[in-house]
Design a protein around this motif. Sequence first.
Motif, PDB file in Angstrom:
ATOM      1  N   TYR A 154       0.833  -1.199   0.000  1.00  0.00           N
ATOM      2  CA  TYR A 154       0.000   0.000   0.000  1.00  0.00           C
ATOM      3  C   TYR A 154       0.868   1.249   0.000  1.00  0.00           C
ATOM      4  O   TYR A 154       1.734   1.427   0.859  1.00  0.00           O
ATOM      5  CB  TYR A 154      -0.917   0.009   1.232  1.00  0.00           C
ATOM      6  CG  TYR A 154      -1.659   1.317   1.414  1.00  0.00           C
ATOM      7  CD1 TYR A 154      -2.606   1.743   0.490  1.00  0.00           C
ATOM      8  CD2 TYR A 154      -1.390   2.136   2.512  1.00  0.00           C
ATOM      9  CE1 TYR A 154      -3.281   2.936   0.647  1.00  0.00           C
ATOM     10  CE2 TYR A 154      -2.056   3.332   2.685  1.00  0.00           C
ATOM     11  CZ  TYR A 154      -3.002   3.736   1.750  1.00  0.00           C
ATOM     12  OH  TYR A 154      -3.651   4.931   1.911  1.00  0.00           O
ATOM     13  N   GLU A 202      -0.241   6.830  -4.224  1.00  0.00           N
ATOM     14  CA  GLU A 202      -0.797   6.352  -5.488  1.00  0.00           C
ATOM     15  C   GLU A 202      -2.270   6.721  -5.660  1.00  0.00           C
ATOM     16  O   GLU A 202      -2.836   6.537  -6.725  1.00  0.00           O
ATOM     17  CB  GLU A 202      -0.658   4.831  -5.576  1.00  0.00           C
ATOM     18  CG  GLU A 202       0.789   4.340  -5.650  1.00  0.00           C
ATOM     19  CD  GLU A 202       0.867   2.830  -5.712  1.00  0.00           C
ATOM     20  OE1 GLU A 202      -0.208   2.177  -5.618  1.00  0.00           O
ATOM     21  OE2 GLU A 202       1.978   2.294  -5.849  1.00  0.00           O
ATOM     22  N   TYR A 203      -2.865   7.248  -4.592  1.00  0.00           N
ATOM     23  CA  TYR A 203      -4.300   7.532  -4.633  1.00  0.00           C
ATOM     24  C   TYR A 203      -4.548   9.022  -4.404  1.00  0.00           C
ATOM     25  O   TYR A 203      -3.834   9.669  -3.632  1.00  0.00           O
ATOM     26  CB  TYR A 203      -5.034   6.710  -3.570  1.00  0.00           C
ATOM     27  CG  TYR A 203      -4.779   5.228  -3.688  1.00  0.00           C
ATOM     28  CD1 TYR A 203      -5.565   4.423  -4.504  1.00  0.00           C
ATOM     29  CD2 TYR A 203      -3.720   4.629  -2.997  1.00  0.00           C
ATOM     30  CE1 TYR A 203      -5.314   3.055  -4.623  1.00  0.00           C
ATOM     31  CE2 TYR A 203      -3.466   3.272  -3.108  1.00  0.00           C
ATOM     32  CZ  TYR A 203      -4.266   2.498  -3.928  1.00  0.00           C
ATOM     33  OH  TYR A 203      -4.011   1.155  -4.046  1.00  0.00           O
ATOM     34  N   GLU A 204      -5.553   9.551  -5.066  1.00  0.00           N
ATOM     35  CA  GLU A 204      -5.915  10.955  -4.880  1.00  0.00           C
ATOM     36  C   GLU A 204      -7.412  11.111  -5.057  1.00  0.00           C
ATOM     37  O   GLU A 204      -8.079  10.277  -5.687  1.00  0.00           O
ATOM     38  CB  GLU A 204      -5.169  11.856  -5.868  1.00  0.00           C
ATOM     39  CG  GLU A 204      -5.460  11.552  -7.317  1.00  0.00           C
ATOM     40  CD  GLU A 204      -4.667  12.417  -8.290  1.00  0.00           C
ATOM     41  OE1 GLU A 204      -5.018  12.414  -9.483  1.00  0.00           O
ATOM     42  OE2 GLU A 204      -3.700  13.082  -7.853  1.00  0.00           O
ATOM     43  N   ASP A 205      -7.929  12.181  -4.497  1.00  0.00           N
ATOM     44  CA  ASP A 205      -9.369  12.459  -4.566  1.00  0.00           C
ATOM     45  C   ASP A 205      -9.659  13.169  -5.885  1.00  0.00           C
ATOM     46  O   ASP A 205      -9.622  14.396  -5.975  1.00  0.00           O
ATOM     47  CB  ASP A 205      -9.777  13.329  -3.364  1.00  0.00           C
ATOM     48  CG  ASP A 205     -11.281  13.485  -3.257  1.00  0.00           C
ATOM     49  OD1 ASP A 205     -11.993  13.096  -4.205  1.00  0.00           O
ATOM     50  OD2 ASP A 205     -11.745  14.018  -2.229  1.00  0.00           O
ATOM     51  N   ASP A 206      -9.936  12.381  -6.944  1.00  0.00           N
ATOM     52  CA  ASP A 206     -10.154  12.982  -8.253  1.00  0.00           C
ATOM     53  C   ASP A 206     -11.412  13.853  -8.286  1.00  0.00           C
ATOM     54  O   ASP A 206     -11.497  14.808  -9.061  1.00  0.00           O
ATOM     55  CB  ASP A 206     -10.219  11.905  -9.335  1.00  0.00           C
ATOM     56  CG  ASP A 206     -11.282  10.837  -9.061  1.00  0.00           C
ATOM     57  OD1 ASP A 206     -11.858  10.838  -7.953  1.00  0.00           O
ATOM     58  OD2 ASP A 206     -11.529  10.006  -9.950  1.00  0.00           O
TER      59      ASP A 206
END
Length: 312
Positions: free
Chosen positions: A201, A205-209
């Motif tokens: 994890y 790598e993650y974002e609030d699009d």
Amino acid sequence: MRAIWKGAVSFGLVNVPVRLYSATENHDVQFRQVHRTDGGRIKYKRFCSKDGEEVAYDDIAKGYETEDGSMIVLTDEDMADLPTRSSKEISVEKFVPEDQIDPMLLDKSYYLEPDKSATKPYVLLREALEVQGRMAIVTVSIRTRMTMAVLRVRDGVIVMQTMLWPDEIRAADFATVEDQEVSDKEMSMARMLIDELAGDYDPDEYEDDYALAVEALVKAKLEGGEVQQPEVEEEESGEVVDLLAALARSVEKAKASRGESTSSAPATKAPAKKAPAKKSAAKKSTTKKAAAKKAPAKKSTAKKSAPKKKAS
């Protein structure tokens, strides 16, 4: 960061003075309810569902609704008799293995920072928790109400996470999925798929699009000049109405003192200005009182600025 609470962690005869900081913040996109045609904010008034009268804040009490819909009114005296705690102590009840705490029980997170004079016992507690692989079950009073919490270590800092009470965890109230026969080939394919998607994890790598898209949309509208100026606050416009009413009464009083008739003079309302010809028919339904409160907004020539994201 700003401390929201000061107290001490106590376990045995050890007392560790600490400061409490919120460890998380809400970055959800926040919208206002506005009038579609002019961007004016929608305001709500508190009124009684029985008599329809507006209720002052001082006349509002707490009510407990029973299962049959009955309402029990609780007074300030009733609330004062309830058991509350104002202790500034995080009291360790016991140390339990980490795997005994169901993650569903964990709620809000806080960082604990030690006072300069309490660094050594703080480090002692931190190291003991990590070496033993345990969490501390504690009781703490935040905003007068006692709650359960756990102390654990994250990145070298002791974190306190408040816990839900066991009866606040809902059961999976639906039919349990029955076991199905799975062939060796199907299981092999499932394992292969998991292996293909396996990895570590990485939060970067993650974002609030969705939030990013909203920001881009707002920025484009700002650059295009699609900006509505905020209306005058309700309290200020209310003062204007009171002033107009006072002026109207003064005119009536002056006329009466001269023996002139006051029947044609308005009692409390100022003359409303004519609406522009381009206004839609829907706007004609606005009450006279609202028309007296709000004058047509002038076009702003102020320099536009980028919107600020609201932190929760």
